[in-house]
Motif scaffolding. Structure first.
Motif, PDB file in Angstrom:
ATOM      1  N   LYS A  46      -7.689  47.524  -1.157  1.00 27.14           N
ATOM      2  CA  LYS A  46      -6.805  46.473  -1.182  1.00 27.14           C
ATOM      3  C   LYS A  46      -5.988  46.583   0.125  1.00 27.14           C
ATOM      4  O   LYS A  46      -5.331  45.756   0.679  1.00 27.14           O
ATOM      5  N   GLU A  47      -5.480  47.979   0.438  1.00 32.56           N
ATOM      6  CA  GLU A  47      -4.628  48.440   1.557  1.00 32.56           C
ATOM      7  C   GLU A  47      -5.302  47.653   2.945  1.00 32.56           C
ATOM      8  O   GLU A  47      -4.521  47.323   3.720  1.00 32.56           O
ATOM      9  N   TYR A  48      -6.893  48.128   2.901  1.00 29.58           N
ATOM     10  CA  TYR A  48      -7.313  47.788   3.917  1.00 29.58           C
ATOM     11  C   TYR A  48      -7.309  46.081   4.246  1.00 29.58           C
ATOM     12  O   TYR A  48      -7.247  45.513   5.228  1.00 29.58           O
ATOM     13  N   LEU A  49      -7.646  45.330   3.037  1.00 28.60           N
ATOM     14  CA  LEU A  49      -7.579  43.945   3.120  1.00 28.60           C
ATOM     15  C   LEU A  49      -6.160  43.410   3.524  1.00 28.60           C
ATOM     16  O   LEU A  49      -6.153  42.565   4.328  1.00 28.60           O
ATOM     17  N   SER A  50      -5.078  44.320   3.156  1.00 28.97           N
ATOM     18  CA  SER A  50      -3.710  43.697   3.368  1.00 28.97           C
ATOM     19  C   SER A  50      -3.526  44.069   4.924  1.00 28.97           C
ATOM     20  O   SER A  50      -2.899  43.051   5.509  1.00 28.97           O
ATOM     21  N   ASP A  51      -4.037  44.918   5.384  1.00 37.61           N
ATOM     22  CA  ASP A  51      -3.923  45.236   6.887  1.00 37.61           C
ATOM     23  C   ASP A  51      -4.810  44.204   7.705  1.00 37.61           C
ATOM     24  O   ASP A  51      -4.247  43.598   8.695  1.00 37.61           O
ATOM     25  N   VAL A  52      -6.038  43.839   7.320  1.00 34.51           N
ATOM     26  CA  VAL A  52      -6.721  42.800   7.716  1.00 34.51           C
ATOM     27  C   VAL A  52      -5.903  41.522   7.828  1.00 34.51           C
ATOM     28  O   VAL A  52      -5.988  40.822   8.770  1.00 34.51           O
ATOM     29  N   GLU A  53      -5.456  41.225   6.719  1.00 31.71           N
ATOM     30  CA  GLU A  53      -4.657  40.038   6.678  1.00 31.71           C
ATOM     31  C   GLU A  53      -3.551  39.873   7.859  1.00 31.71           C
ATOM     32  O   GLU A  53      -3.459  39.060   8.356  1.00 31.71           O
ATOM     33  N   MET A  54      -2.912  41.008   8.041  1.00 31.37           N
ATOM     34  CA  MET A  54      -1.746  41.121   8.934  1.00 31.37           C
ATOM     35  C   MET A  54      -2.469  40.658  10.200  1.00 31.37           C
ATOM     36  O   MET A  54      -1.733  40.025  11.312  1.00 31.37           O
ATOM     37  N   GLU A  55      -3.460  41.531  10.714  1.00 27.71           N
ATOM     38  CA  GLU A  55      -4.279  40.944  11.741  1.00 27.71           C
ATOM     39  C   GLU A  55      -4.695  39.762  11.918  1.00 27.71           C
ATOM     40  O   GLU A  55      -4.382  38.984  13.288  1.00 27.71           O
ATOM     41  N   LEU A  56      -5.353  39.148  11.029  1.00 32.56           N
ATOM     42  CA  LEU A  56      -5.702  37.894  11.366  1.00 32.56           C
ATOM     43  C   LEU A  56      -4.522  36.788  11.187  1.00 32.56           C
ATOM     44  O   LEU A  56      -4.973  35.777  12.065  1.00 32.56           O
ATOM     45  N   GLU A  57      -3.360  37.196  10.800  1.00 35.53           N
ATOM     46  CA  GLU A  57      -2.044  35.994  10.894  1.00 35.53           C
ATOM     47  C   GLU A  57      -1.699  36.185  12.713  1.00 35.53           C
ATOM     48  O   GLU A  57      -1.142  35.204  12.907  1.00 35.53           O
ATOM     49  N   LEU A  58      -1.958  37.161  12.904  1.00 33.97           N
ATOM     50  CA  LEU A  58      -1.754  37.166  14.619  1.00 33.97           C
ATOM     51  C   LEU A  58      -2.622  36.484  15.298  1.00 33.97           C
ATOM     52  O   LEU A  58      -2.038  36.314  16.444  1.00 33.97           O
ATOM     53  N   LEU A  59      -3.717  36.130  15.131  1.00 37.05           N
ATOM     54  CA  LEU A  59      -4.589  35.415  15.812  1.00 37.05           C
ATOM     55  C   LEU A  59      -4.092  34.174  15.984  1.00 37.05           C
ATOM     56  O   LEU A  59      -3.700  33.382  14.933  1.00 37.05           O
ATOM     57  N   ASP A  60      -4.832  33.422  17.199  1.00 36.77           N
ATOM     58  CA  ASP A  60      -4.581  31.901  16.993  1.00 36.77           C
ATOM     59  C   ASP A  60      -5.683  31.158  16.232  1.00 36.77           C
ATOM     60  O   ASP A  60      -6.663  31.584  15.704  1.00 36.77           O
TER      61      ASP A  60
END
Length: 129
Positions: A46-60
């Motif tokens: 769940k922590e990894y998924l949360s980190d990935v979500e933050m990274e994805l939100e930074l993308l165009d």
């Protein structure tokens, strides 16, 4: 381990039911360890998924990202990847909730067995981890 000065009480007889309770307690103890390990793994996921979500939100929004499904990676838009990520996070949350519930139920059963066994055997038995 029992203390060095411990002397078993010869008057306490171990009945078949007592042995069954001890065996059941042992099985529950093993089960709770497995459940706690699984819970820890799912919490990390769940922590990894949360980190990935933050990274994805930074993308165009127009960027394509690789998303892992099983053993394969597929290209998805940022929006599709976020949707899949949200579903995966919900699934992990459900698994965490189920495991926490199972841990609670198992702990209750262990507590009941501890009461019975300590009530009969007192200090002659050690049920602590």
């Amino acid at each position: 381990m029992l203390p060095a000065d411990h002397k078993p009480n010869p008057e306490i007889e171990v009945l078949w039911e007592d042995q069954e309770r001890i065996n059941t307690f042992s099985k529950l103890n093993s089960r709770i360890r497995v459940l706690k390990d699984r819970l820890k793994t799912h919490e990390q996921e769940k922590e990894y998924l949360s980190d990935v979500e933050m990274e994805l939100e930074l993308l165009d929004e127009d960027d394509q990202v690789q998303y892992k499904i099983g053993e394969a990676f597929i290209y998805l838009s940022q929006e599709e990847a976020l949707e899949r990520l949200q579903r995966d996070t919900e699934n992990v949350d459900k698994q965490i909730q189920e495991e926490e519930q199972q841990i609670g139920e198992t702990a209750q059963q262990m507590t009941a067995l501890k009461g019975l066994l300590y009530g009969k055997f007192g200090n002659a038995i050690n049920l602590e981890a």
